[in-house]
Design a protein around this motif. Structure first.
Motif, PDB file in Angstrom:
ATOM      1  N   TYR A  70     -27.534  -2.113  26.094  1.00 19.00           N
ATOM      2  CA  TYR A  70     -26.513  -2.214  27.133  1.00 19.00           C
ATOM      3  C   TYR A  70     -25.197  -2.796  26.617  1.00 19.00           C
ATOM      4  O   TYR A  70     -24.259  -2.957  27.409  1.00 19.00           O
ATOM      5  N   ARG A 106     -21.674  -1.157  36.247  1.00 22.74           N
ATOM      6  CA  ARG A 106     -20.438  -0.550  35.758  1.00 22.74           C
ATOM      7  C   ARG A 106     -20.555   0.956  35.702  1.00 22.74           C
ATOM      8  O   ARG A 106     -19.566   1.665  35.810  1.00 22.74           O
ATOM      9  N   ARG A 107     -21.778   1.459  35.494  1.00 24.44           N
ATOM     10  CA  ARG A 107     -21.984   2.903  35.415  1.00 24.44           C
ATOM     11  C   ARG A 107     -22.192   3.539  36.779  1.00 24.44           C
ATOM     12  O   ARG A 107     -22.396   4.729  36.857  1.00 24.44           O
ATOM     13  N   PRO A 148     -26.303   5.838  28.297  1.00 26.30           N
ATOM     14  CA  PRO A 148     -26.534   5.400  29.676  1.00 26.30           C
ATOM     15  C   PRO A 148     -27.306   6.462  30.449  1.00 26.30           C
ATOM     16  O   PRO A 148     -27.071   7.658  30.284  1.00 26.30           O
ATOM     17  N   GLY A 149     -28.239   6.013  31.261  1.00 26.43           N
ATOM     18  CA  GLY A 149     -29.055   6.961  31.998  1.00 26.43           C
ATOM     19  C   GLY A 149     -30.276   7.430  31.239  1.00 26.43           C
ATOM     20  O   GLY A 149     -31.101   8.162  31.791  1.00 26.43           O
ATOM     21  N   ALA A 202     -24.378  -3.851  33.268  1.00 30.78           N
ATOM     22  CA  ALA A 202     -24.087  -2.576  32.620  1.00 30.78           C
ATOM     23  C   ALA A 202     -24.398  -1.415  33.560  1.00 30.78           C
ATOM     24  O   ALA A 202     -23.625  -0.451  33.660  1.00 30.78           O
ATOM     25  N   ARG A 203     -25.505  -1.497  34.271  1.00 29.76           N
ATOM     26  CA  ARG A 203     -25.863  -0.443  35.204  1.00 29.76           C
ATOM     27  C   ARG A 203     -24.887  -0.391  36.377  1.00 29.76           C
ATOM     28  O   ARG A 203     -24.550   0.680  36.873  1.00 29.76           O
ATOM     29  N   TRP A 222     -32.348   2.855  28.894  1.00 31.43           N
ATOM     30  CA  TRP A 222     -31.435   2.323  29.908  1.00 31.43           C
ATOM     31  C   TRP A 222     -32.217   1.874  31.135  1.00 31.43           C
ATOM     32  O   TRP A 222     -31.835   0.931  31.825  1.00 31.43           O
TER      33      TRP A 222
END
Length: 283
Positions: free
Chosen positions: A74, A282-283, A14-15, A279-280, A19
């Motif tokens: 993701y 949730r992060r 992630p990041g 997904a983004r 992503w």
């Protein structure tokens, strides 16, 4: 005593670069170039020609392909499951290509090439669709993340170049020795092939598109050809034998200037596809 590690490979972090770009709506402009490079390999083209439903169900085929790509990046724990599903799906895909050579979809050279095409397309398209080209460090990071996606798909490290320095000679050799204008390539860049109207979405929208489809298809087919060839790396375009003019290049640059100016200004809910957006979030 050392024990074998049976853990599933993790998706890209992630990041990371994937992503940010894999779920961006601009992916719809880049995927056709990668797909066309894939099927320019005679074995891959034959497999798609004989076993895919891309002619009879292009919208369903496209939807499944995009969902698969999004899961690799993701999907979290679902990423490895999607990789296993794809390998199982390809186990029965085999036959004879246009040159009379036997092929199997999971033959390492064929399977690796399908995956490998993503990196040069992402790298090239960034020059047109991104705010600025990738730096050398970003290209290395992108390639490392793409190798990680390959592991999710079950590609062994020995079957893929493990660094950018190894990748580009491999890539140039594939262009010189393998790629050609296959029948599937001709179908993907044609402007005169029959394509059924979209069969996804609300009923009234589908009804409207079905009514207008005879008028909409010709310009859409021309646009598909334009972005497919235009966003393909020039050396791949030349190896396959796809024509491209200076006027087309100028038009592509003007179009991409609008895209790379407008898309980053969109809110997250419009810029990213639903799976990537969630997904983004949730992060």
């Amino acid at each position: 005593m050392k024990t074998e590690d049976h853990r599933d490979p993790a998706p890209p972090p992630p990041g990371g670069i994937l992503w940010s770009i894999a779920g961006d709506i601009r992916v719809f402009l880049t995927l056709p170039a990668a797909l066309t490079m894939q099927v320019a390999h005679p074995a891959v083209g034959a497999g798609v020609d004989e076993h895919s439903v891309f002619r009879t169900d292009p919208w369903g085929r496209g939807e499944r392909s995009v969902r698969s790509v999004l899961l690799w990046v993701y999907g979290g724990q679902e990423a490895a499951a999607e990789g296993r599903r794809l390998r199982a799906l390809h186990k029965t895909i085999q036959g004879t290509d246009a040159h009379g050579r036997r092929y199997h979809a999971l033959q390492p050279a064929n399977y690796a090439w399908v995956h490998a095409t993503g990196f040069p397309v992402y790298q090239h398209a960034q020059k047109y669709l991104g705010r600025r080209p990738f730096t050398e460090a970003q290209e290395r990071q992108l390639y490392a993340e793409w190798l990680q996606v390959g592991r999710i798909l079950g590609i062994h490290d020995r079957d893929m170049p493990q660094s950018i320095e190894e990748f580009w000679p491999y890539y140039r050799k594939m262009l010189a020795d393998e790629l050609e204008e296959t029948e599937v390539v001709r179908d993907l860049v044609a402007t005169d092939r029959p394509v059924p109207p979209p069969d996804r979405g609300p009923f009234l929208l589908r009804l409207l598109l079905r009514t207008l489809w005879p008028a909409l298809l010709p310009p859409l087919a021309r646009f598909r050809r334009f972005v497919t060839i235009g966003l393909m790396p020039p050396d791949a375009r030349e190896a396959i034998g796809l024509p491209w003019t200076r006027d087309q290049e100028r038009r592509l640059r003007r179009f991409c200037l609008v895209v790379r100016t407008v898309v980053p200004l969109l809110p997250e809910r419009l810029r990213y596809l639903p799976m990537a957006r969630e997904a983004r979030r949730r992060r």
